[in-house]
Design a protein around this motif. Structure first.
Motif, short mmCIF file in Angstrom:
data_model
loop_
_atom_site.label_atom_id
_atom_site.label_comp_id
_atom_site.label_asym_id
_atom_site.label_seq_id
_atom_site.Cartn_x
_atom_site.Cartn_y
_atom_site.Cartn_z
N LEU A 185 -29.91 35.05 23.79
CA LEU A 185 -28.81 35.99 23.97
C LEU A 185 -27.62 35.40 23.84
O LEU A 185 -27.64 33.80 23.69
N ILE A 186 -26.45 35.85 23.38
CA ILE A 186 -25.19 35.43 23.18
C ILE A 186 -24.32 35.85 24.25
O ILE A 186 -24.09 37.29 24.16
N ASP A 187 -23.60 35.08 24.94
CA ASP A 187 -22.42 35.54 25.77
C ASP A 187 -21.30 35.35 24.97
O ASP A 187 -20.53 34.19 24.79
N THR A 188 -20.63 36.47 24.69
CA THR A 188 -19.49 36.33 23.59
C THR A 188 -18.10 36.07 24.33
O THR A 188 -16.98 36.17 23.52
N HIS A 189 -18.11 36.19 25.70
CA HIS A 189 -16.72 36.09 26.42
C HIS A 189 -16.98 35.59 27.68
O HIS A 189 -17.51 36.42 28.53
N ARG A 226 -28.20 25.32 32.71
CA ARG A 226 -29.00 26.27 33.44
C ARG A 226 -29.01 27.60 32.54
O ARG A 226 -29.99 28.21 32.23
N VAL A 227 -27.86 27.60 31.96
CA VAL A 227 -27.63 28.97 31.22
C VAL A 227 -28.33 28.77 29.76
O VAL A 227 -28.99 29.85 29.58
N VAL A 228 -28.32 27.86 29.33
CA VAL A 228 -29.22 27.44 28.04
C VAL A 228 -30.64 27.52 28.25
O VAL A 228 -31.32 28.28 27.62
N GLY A 238 -20.86 40.63 43.62
CA GLY A 238 -20.16 40.11 44.85
C GLY A 238 -20.39 38.31 44.80
O GLY A 238 -19.83 37.81 45.46
N ARG A 239 -20.95 37.92 43.74
CA ARG A 239 -21.15 36.63 43.63
C ARG A 239 -20.50 36.05 42.31
O ARG A 239 -19.93 36.93 41.69
N ARG A 240 -20.35 34.72 42.08
CA ARG A 240 -19.64 34.28 40.95
C ARG A 240 -20.50 34.85 39.71
O ARG A 240 -21.48 34.45 39.88
N ASN A 241 -19.89 35.12 38.73
CA ASN A 241 -20.70 35.62 37.58
C ASN A 241 -20.93 34.38 36.52
O ASN A 241 -19.85 33.80 36.53
N GLU A 242 -21.87 34.32 36.03
CA GLU A 242 -22.16 33.09 34.99
C GLU A 242 -23.02 33.91 33.80
O GLU A 242 -23.33 34.96 33.69
N PRO A 243 -22.79 33.11 32.57
CA PRO A 243 -23.28 33.56 31.43
C PRO A 243 -24.79 34.07 31.31
O PRO A 243 -25.06 34.94 30.45
N ASP A 244 -25.53 33.54 32.13
CA ASP A 244 -27.06 33.90 31.96
C ASP A 244 -26.94 35.45 32.40
O ASP A 244 -28.08 36.10 32.17
N ASN A 245 -26.05 35.80 33.13
CA ASN A 245 -26.04 37.38 33.69
C ASN A 245 -26.00 38.34 32.60
O ASN A 245 -26.07 39.46 32.68
N VAL A 246 -25.66 37.68 31.45
CA VAL A 246 -25.41 38.75 30.27
C VAL A 246 -26.73 39.52 29.86
O VAL A 246 -26.86 40.73 29.37
N ARG A 247 -27.66 39.08 30.27
CA ARG A 247 -29.00 39.79 30.15
C ARG A 247 -29.20 41.02 30.81
O ARG A 247 -29.56 41.94 30.40
#
Length: 264
Positions: free
Chosen positions: A9-13, A31-33, A223-232
């Protein structure tokens, strides 16, 4: 929702350049990678966060930078100051691994003062993106008619209206102008049927996915801090709404992102 690991996946923003990640930024990226998000674009909102994005892109092979000036920040400066900011942006856009100008755009939701100020800066920024041959990452809140009008005037422009919150008609108008639309975790919990119709029916070849981390965490982690791995979760929600295979959504949105931002 299940976790999707392949294809990547790619998080574009995302805003990993914000203070929210100062304590564990490197750990988050690793972790994201490892989670299957192999590429991410870190987006600036002013000269300081732009520089941080550039530094991160230099350090990490999986990170690219976008440099911009958020419309809310535009309101803080006078015209002379903004001309200086455009000059600084011009310089930052020449940095290695800068793949877009943004975020820029219009935000009339929290507007204090004359709209013309934001509009003039947005127009000049779009012209700057055109001179550099880079796509624009566009913030649009309560200003779709105005943004579409400006994009119509930028006949050779390209880019993405990020965190799209409009309706299908607006999405199609943006796409017809040669731009993309970006969906965030907001679509995992919204009750806005007009937005969900855009998710369901907009051209999949013109959709990219993003987190806008640390904001807009999707439903499973809301409710948590968002991180790029959540793009899924954004990809999964698009697949759910469209009744298609999540793998197809990932393949399409990854290809779209690589095409738009020319990610190597």
């Amino acid at each position: 929702m299940s976790h999707i690991l392949t294809p990547y996946l790619i998080d574009t923003h995302c805003h990993l350049n914000f203070l929210d990640f100062d304590s564990d930024r490197d750990e988050v990226i690793k972790r994201v990678v490892n989670s299957g998000v192999k590429k991410m674009i870190v987006v600036g909102v002013d000269l300081e966060t732009n520089q941080k994005a550039v530094e991160m892109a230099d350090k990490w092979k999986n990170v690219w930078a976008a440099v911009g000036f958020h419309p809310i920040n535009v309101q803080k400066y006078c015209k002379t100051d903004l001309e200086h900011k455009l000059t600084e942006l011009d310089c930052q856009m020449g940095e290695q691994k800068v793949v877009a100008l943004g975020e820029i755009g219009l935000d009339f939701f929290r507007l204090k003062g004359e709209r013309r100020f934001q509009v003039d800066f947005f127009i000049e920024a779009m012209r700057l993106a055109g001179r550099h041959g880079l796509p624009a990452i566009i913030h649009c809140r309560d200003a779709f008619d105005e943004v579409i009008e400006i994009l119509t005037l930028q006949a050779k422009g390209c880019g993405v209206v990020h965190c799209f919150t409009g309706n299908l008609s607006q999405a199609r108008r943006i796409i017809d102008l040669g731009f993309y639309i970006g969906f965030t975790g907001l679509i995992t919990y919204t009750k806005d049927e007009e937005l969900l119709r855009a998710v369901r029916e907009a051209d999949l070849d013109r959709i990219v996915i993003e987190t806008d981390s640390p904001f807009l965490a999707p439903a499973p982690v809301r409710g948590r801090r968002n991180e790029p791995d959540n793009v899924r979760y954004v990809a999964e929600r698009i697949a759910e709404v469209r009744h298609i295979d999540p793998q197809l959504v990932i393949q399409k949105t990854t290809a779209n992102a690589e095409r738009l931002f020319r990610l190597d």
